[in-house]
Design a protein around this motif. Structure first.
Motif, PDB file in Angstrom:
ATOM      1  N   PHE A  29       0.825  -1.204   0.000  1.00  0.00           N
ATOM      2  CA  PHE A  29       0.000   0.000   0.000  1.00  0.00           C
ATOM      3  C   PHE A  29       0.862   1.258   0.000  1.00  0.00           C
ATOM      4  N   CYS A  33       1.141   4.303  -2.770  1.00  0.00           N
ATOM      5  CA  CYS A  33       1.063   5.736  -2.489  1.00  0.00           C
ATOM      6  C   CYS A  33       2.265   6.471  -3.069  1.00  0.00           C
ATOM      7  N   VAL A  46      -7.566   8.023  -0.451  1.00  0.00           N
ATOM      8  CA  VAL A  46      -6.740   7.302  -1.413  1.00  0.00           C
ATOM      9  C   VAL A  46      -7.542   6.116  -1.935  1.00  0.00           C
ATOM     10  N   VAL A  48      -7.446   2.598  -3.825  1.00  0.00           N
ATOM     11  CA  VAL A  48      -6.487   1.533  -4.096  1.00  0.00           C
ATOM     12  C   VAL A  48      -7.181   0.417  -4.873  1.00  0.00           C
ATOM     13  N   MET A  94      -4.681  -2.894   7.051  1.00  0.00           N
ATOM     14  CA  MET A  94      -4.940  -1.504   7.414  1.00  0.00           C
ATOM     15  C   MET A  94      -5.738  -1.474   8.711  1.00  0.00           C
ATOM     16  N   ASP A  99      -7.854   4.544   8.517  1.00  0.00           N
ATOM     17  CA  ASP A  99      -7.595   3.845   7.254  1.00  0.00           C
ATOM     18  C   ASP A  99      -8.906   3.432   6.591  1.00  0.00           C
ATOM     19  N   ARG A 103      -8.687   4.967   3.043  1.00  0.00           N
ATOM     20  CA  ARG A 103      -8.070   4.054   2.079  1.00  0.00           C
ATOM     21  C   ARG A 103      -9.157   3.154   1.532  1.00  0.00           C
TER      22      ARG A 103
END
Length: 362
Positions: A29, A33, A46, A48, A94, A99, A103
């Motif tokens: 991860f 980033c 973010v 993913v 995470m 998170d 994320r």
């Protein structure tokens, strides 16, 4: 006590209990980033991409009505502090706190995986919930449109689907929901936890406003899409006094029925919620925590089937009685949710290979 962090449910990062088993995923991860010039601890969300081999999950919980679910996204930017799905982020290396909100894992192949699943010779049509974990219409959906594309697959195959969301973005897809409803293939649940907008902003910071959700219920109903309301979770001493008011407002806007569940703070969610309530509502925190524990045998969490949704003890019984009263008063003739399975088409003539390939480039 640190000041309350607005716009987020969790107030800080909490340890992942599986962290010593997940360094590889976490390193991957961080590398993602770095390559995308994202700050790992940025306040920005973010996204993913992940690449699962399957999408549809069997729901094994005996106290849930759905048999199958699918989740185009893991993690949820809505930031609802009580969300039971937070714990699932630990399995991705995470944490269940910030998170989970920042994320977001994106399953870009979700529509193709769903189509592949429905075309299995062994598949017998059964309603699939979109989604059973994180909200399928969270902010990421506006950008990636994976839930919309999955609805297109359900419509092509004339397959039953349920939806639960607290985001009015669902109205964007009325062009798909209406034909599904005409064939009795869809049922929508709008989650409504409060009518008090300041409470909503604290409890569910990045969700649709109360008025937008009520408007969504009304517009779905007027379009012929069966819509129900979920008062979930009910949190003692926070929104438990609103049960009758929420039920009345939902019925007035066209909801056919209401469901409810009591808050349960399993895994790492208890610590996240406790930190949040002491920061956001310090004058009410002790009472809220005490009454939650009174519903779960002195604990914040409850995992036992049959009790985890309704609780036990005097406080829980009072909430159950209020919910029954609300149903009798505002939904006396609530119809059963029965979605058709007999219209299912395993290989629709209009879902040809070329259109499937083109959808990858949308």
């Amino acid at each position: 006590m640190n000041p309350h962090q607005k716009g987020r449910g969790a107030q800080a990062h909490h340890d992942n209990p599986f962290e010593r088993l997940s360094h590889t995923q976490r390193d991957d991860f961080l590398e993602y980033c770095r390559l995308n010039e994202e700050q790992a601890e940025s306040s920005n969300t973010v996204f993913v991409p992940v690449f699962p081999k399957t999408l549809v999950n069997r729901v094994k919980s005996p106290d849930l009505s759905m048999a199958y679910s699918l989740n185009p996204y893991q993690g949820c930017e809505h930031g609802c502090v009580y969300c039971y799905a937070r714990n699932t982020h630990n399995y991705w290396g995470m944490d269940a706190s910030l998170d989970f909100e920042k994320r977001i894992l994106i399953k870009k192949q979700a529509p193709e995986l769903l189509r592949k699943h429905l075309q299995k010779k062994s598949w017998e049509p059964s309603a699939i919930m979109l989604s059973g974990n994180t909200d399928a219409y969270q902010p990421a959906e506006k950008r990636f449109k994976l839930s919309r594309k999955c609805l297109q697959v359900f419509l092509e195959h004339q397959h039953p689907v349920g939806i639960i969301t607290k985001n009015a973005l669902l109205l964007r897809d009325l062009d798909l929901l209406k034909p599904l409803a005409e064939k009795e293939l869809v049922s929508v649940y709008i989650s409504l936890t409060t009518l008090h907008e300041p409470t909503r902003r604290l409890l569910e910071p990045r969700t649709a406003s109360v008025q937008k959700r009520l408007k969504a219920i009304k517009q779905l109903s007027e379009a012929g899409v069966p819509v129900r309301v979920m008062i979930a979770p009910i949190i003692p001493a926070l929104n438990s006094s609103e049960i009758l008011g929420i039920a009345e407002a939902a019925a007035d806007h066209g909801a056919l029925e209401m469901g409810f569940s009591l808050v349960r703070l399993n895994g790492g969610i208890g610590a996240i919620f406790e930190e949040w309530v002491k920061s956001a509502l310090p004058e009410k925190a002790d009472r809220i925590l005490s009454q939650i524990k009174a519903c779960h045998g002195g604990k914040l969490n409850e995992s036992r089937f049959g009790l985890r949704q309704t609780g036990q003890g005097p406080v829980a019984q009072q909430i159950q009685q209020m919910a029954r009263l609300a149903r009798r008063r505002f939904f006396p003739d609530a119809p059963k949710t029965v979605l058709r399975k007999d219209l299912f088409i395993r290989f629709p003539s209009d879902s040809s290979a070329p259109s499937t390939q083109l959808s990858l480039f949308e």
